[in-house]
Design a protein around this motif. Structure first.
Motif, short mmCIF file in Angstrom:
data_model
loop_
_atom_site.label_atom_id
_atom_site.label_comp_id
_atom_site.label_asym_id
_atom_site.label_seq_id
_atom_site.Cartn_x
_atom_site.Cartn_y
_atom_site.Cartn_z
N GLU A 40 13.57 42.58 -58.57
CA GLU A 40 15.01 42.38 -58.83
C GLU A 40 15.64 42.65 -57.59
O GLU A 40 16.64 41.83 -57.20
N ARG A 41 15.36 43.58 -56.80
CA ARG A 41 16.08 44.00 -55.67
C ARG A 41 15.77 42.89 -54.53
O ARG A 41 16.56 42.52 -53.74
N ALA A 42 14.53 42.33 -54.29
CA ALA A 42 14.16 41.40 -53.56
C ALA A 42 14.91 40.03 -54.03
O ALA A 42 15.10 39.27 -53.00
N ALA A 43 15.23 39.80 -55.36
CA ALA A 43 15.74 38.66 -55.68
C ALA A 43 17.25 38.72 -55.17
O ALA A 43 17.66 37.84 -54.64
N LEU A 44 17.85 39.89 -55.36
CA LEU A 44 19.29 40.19 -54.94
C LEU A 44 19.36 39.99 -53.39
O LEU A 44 20.29 39.33 -53.06
N ALA B 293 23.68 48.55 -47.25
CA ALA B 293 24.12 48.91 -48.68
C ALA B 293 24.82 47.68 -49.40
O ALA B 293 25.35 47.60 -50.65
N LEU B 294 25.34 46.91 -48.44
CA LEU B 294 26.26 45.74 -48.93
C LEU B 294 25.63 44.85 -49.99
O LEU B 294 26.44 44.68 -50.71
N ALA B 295 24.48 44.39 -50.19
CA ALA B 295 24.04 43.60 -51.02
C ALA B 295 24.02 44.20 -52.57
O ALA B 295 24.41 43.96 -53.41
N ASP B 296 23.66 45.65 -52.37
CA ASP B 296 23.53 46.23 -53.87
C ASP B 296 25.13 46.58 -54.31
O ASP B 296 25.34 46.44 -55.42
N VAL B 297 26.06 46.99 -53.43
CA VAL B 297 27.36 47.22 -53.84
C VAL B 297 28.07 45.92 -54.13
O VAL B 297 28.61 45.65 -55.20
N ARG B 298 27.69 44.63 -53.47
CA ARG B 298 28.28 43.53 -54.14
C ARG B 298 27.81 42.99 -55.35
O ARG B 298 28.56 42.67 -56.26
N ALA C 174 9.20 50.24 -62.42
CA ALA C 174 9.67 50.26 -61.05
C ALA C 174 9.30 49.06 -60.18
O ALA C 174 10.11 48.58 -59.65
N LYS C 175 8.09 48.12 -60.40
CA LYS C 175 7.92 46.99 -60.00
C LYS C 175 8.84 45.71 -60.16
O LYS C 175 9.19 45.20 -59.26
N ALA C 176 9.33 45.93 -61.49
CA ALA C 176 10.20 45.07 -61.88
C ALA C 176 11.54 45.33 -61.32
O ALA C 176 12.27 44.35 -60.73
N GLN D 177 19.21 52.71 -52.30
CA GLN D 177 19.28 52.29 -53.74
C GLN D 177 17.69 51.74 -54.03
O GLN D 177 17.59 51.41 -55.21
N GLY D 178 16.73 51.82 -53.11
CA GLY D 178 15.46 51.19 -53.25
C GLY D 178 14.33 52.13 -53.92
O GLY D 178 14.83 53.14 -54.57
N VAL D 179 13.33 51.34 -54.31
CA VAL D 179 12.34 52.02 -55.25
C VAL D 179 11.19 51.40 -54.68
O VAL D 179 10.85 50.36 -53.98
N ALA D 180 10.06 52.34 -54.43
CA ALA D 180 8.90 52.12 -54.23
C ALA D 180 7.65 52.71 -54.63
O ALA D 180 8.07 53.68 -55.48
N VAL D 181 6.45 52.08 -54.81
CA VAL D 181 5.25 52.43 -55.67
C VAL D 181 4.17 52.54 -54.77
O VAL D 181 3.89 51.43 -54.12
N GLY D 182 3.16 53.63 -54.69
CA GLY D 182 1.95 53.27 -53.93
C GLY D 182 1.39 54.81 -53.81
O GLY D 182 2.06 55.98 -54.24
N PRO D 183 0.25 54.85 -52.81
CA PRO D 183 -0.37 56.07 -52.73
C PRO D 183 0.06 57.01 -51.59
O PRO D 183 0.61 56.42 -50.68
#
Length: 560
Positions: free
Chosen positions: A239-243, A509-514, A233-235, A11-17
């Motif tokens: 959010e995921r890092a905090a999660l 996947a546990l953190a996202d589902v929780r 995307a950066k937001a 479920q992740g997101v990434a931004v870059g070249p």
């Protein structure tokens, strides 16, 4: 801006070249060697041995599923049959490079023609061949580039040896043109929590330096995104890092309804990481790793040692073990080596075990002994159950051999349709959504040409899950989900609304589902489930659930 679709892993997101992986080495020229066959044979065997050792070393360093994959590749590199094929070609005067290329290509075509799991492994042979040829030619082995800055890696496909050792401080995300959700790239990306999109055919048009957003949750690569999209995307990344940094708590809905979150594991090696990520037990322990690549079944003692290690790691917690699920895409010569025209519908799972009952008896004996020596709560289930009679057979045999809690995998429409009678003959059910989707939709889950029919969101699949959930509630017996569907945060809520009492998934996947479960009450989950069930197709069901979820969120938003 251009949207490129594929299959998201996680479920992740990434931004870059973008940094593109170098193309494959060219096919070696077919020309007569100036050396005699014996000397060319020495060159070939030396390079095969070096590559095998390197793969094994990478596997030992990576650990987990990567270790199993790379050890299997190392064995391929020194397979006697392949070496014989190389030697045969050398005898005709070919160079070692050409002989290796032809021998591996021959085996690759053989695996590709078998389809399913074996076809997915064909790309592994390509990687080994490339590495051996590079060593023979004294060229750098194919590998991941190092541009000196964080980047999004774009490749035709990625070899297990590269995926397993990616520098996650540099590789922000991964996009492959080929591959699917069951490829080794996807399996290892999922285990390592790499933001990835596989099977994104249009990604071949991306160039070095292009800025992209890799949105695994949306199955999307956004090329040339706007400033607003990048900020969003950066937001989401923050959010995921905090999660992930938040304290781990037991899985539950917003109203306090408990939903145990369990781990899918393939060996005891993953136990520590699963517990660290908050697994409340094991919902699916696949025992195939003990049997695959073996000429005979492991002894009772060997099995008991592995099971004891797993149960000790999860002391006091529930551990659901699936007995050997072989056949179809996981053939074993000592279990069933008879050729079948359609093995996915042949002697697979419980059918194959009944065909060779001594293997099942030994496995159950080992599990019972491990259970007696540890304090975990062992549950044991049979794969590919289709009838009540099969359920009774397994329950009786397992009970006879000392297993206290027995259950079945619901992976066939027949078992789902008569779930009330199946559950009357055992203690629990666990729904394998991967196979249930495959058999419901008559679409091979390992075949890319019918990938559009392989979504567990399809209302036909959801209806069968609802039938099992209803039967479990009526009988007062647990119904878990252990297929990949449980790892989808929104679908996880829908599954609970359909009657699932626990969810098991890849530990990453546990953190996202929780977090997703904690946003909805039991009534909300049922509302999302009903919205999805009422849809016409998989895409519509997913959209309906998203719409229902947005409406629930909106009604709870504070008034301006």
């Amino acid at each position: 801006m251009m949207n490129i679709t594929g299959t998201g892993i996680g479920q992740g997101v990434a931004v870059g070249p973008v940094v593109r992986m170098a193309e494959r080495l060219p096919e070696p020229v077919d020309r007569p060697s100036h050396l005699d066959p014996e000397r060319e044979g020495e060159r070939a065997r030396a390079s095969l041995s070096v590559v095998a050792a390197e793969l094994a070393s990478r596997g030992a360093k990576a650990g987990g599923a990567a270790k199993d994959v790379l050890e299997a590749q190392a064995m391929m590199a020194e397979d006697p049959s392949l070496i014989d094929e190389v030697t045969t070609r050398l005898a005709t005067g070919k160079t070692a490079e050409r002989a290796v290329f032809e021998a591996f290509a021959s085996y690759r075509d053989l695996l590709a023609g078998m389809g399913g799991y074996m076809a997915e492994r064909a790309t592994d042979l390509d990687d080994i061949s490339q590495r051996v040829i590079a060593h023979l030619l004294k060229l750098p082995a194919p590998g991941v580039p190092s541009p000196g800055h964080p980047f999004i890696l774009v490749a035709r496909d990625l070899a297990p040896a590269d995926t397993a050792t990616l520098d996650l401080d540099q590789v922000l995300g991964l996009v492959t043109v080929d591959g699917g959700p069951t490829s080794h790239t996807a399996i290892l990306a999922r285990e390592k929590s790499i933001v990835a999109i596989v099977g994104a055919a249009d990604a071949a048009s991306l160039a070095d330096g292009d800025t992209v957003i890799v949105d695994a949750a949306g199955d999307l690569v956004v090329a040339a995104p706007t400033a607003e999209q990048i900020a969003d995307a950066k937001a989401r990344i923050a959010e995921r890092a905090a999660l992930e940094a938040a304290p781990v708590t037991p899985g539950s809905l917003a109203d306090g309804t408990p939903v145990p979150l369990l781990a899918n594991l393939g060996s005891a090696d993953g136990a520590a990481e699963a517990l660290k990520l908050g697994a409340e037990g094991v919902g699916l322990f696949r025992t195939e790793f003990l049997f695959l690549d073996a000429d005979s079944a492991p002894s009772v003692r060997e099995q008991q040692e592995h099971y004891t290690r797993l149960l000790t790691a999860f002391a006091g917690k529930k551990v659901v073990v699936r007995v050997l699920d072989a056949g179809a895409d996981k053939p074993l010569s000592f279990l069933n080596d008879a050729p079948e025209e359609n093995p996915a519908l042949g002697l697979r799972g419980i059918r194959a075990l009944r065909h060779a009952e001594v293997i099942l008896r030994e496995q159950l004996t080992a599990l019972a002994a491990a259970d007696a020596a540890t304090s975990a709560e062992l549950w044991v289930m049979a794969p590919m159950i289709a009838t009540v009679e099969e359920t009774r057979y397994f329950h009786a045999l397992a009970t006879e051999l000392g297993i206290r809690v027995t259950g079945v995998m619901v992976e066939t429409p027949s078992a789902a349709l008569i779930a009330d009678r199946v559950l009357a003959a055992c203690d629990f059910a666990s729904i394998g959504t991967n196979d249930l989707t495959q058999y419901t939709m008559a679409a091979d889950r390992l075949l890319g040409t019918v990938a559009n029919l392989q979504s567990p969101w399809h209302p036909a699949v959801l209806q069968l899950i609802a039938d099992v959930g209803r039967a479990g509630a009526a009988a007062g017996k647990p119904v878990g989900i252990c297929g990949e569907a449980a790892a989808d945060p929104l679908l996880a809520v829908v599954l609970v609304g359909l009657g699932a009492t626990s969810l098991s998934m890849s530990p990453s996947a546990l953190a996202d589902v929780r977090a997703s479960l904690a946003r909805y009450s039991q009534d909300d989950a049922k509302a999302l489930a009903q919205a999805a069930l009422a849809a016409e197709g998989a895409a519509e069901a997913k959209q309906a659930a998203h719409a229902a979820a947005s409406e629930i969120t909106a009604t709870r938003a504070p008034a301006p």
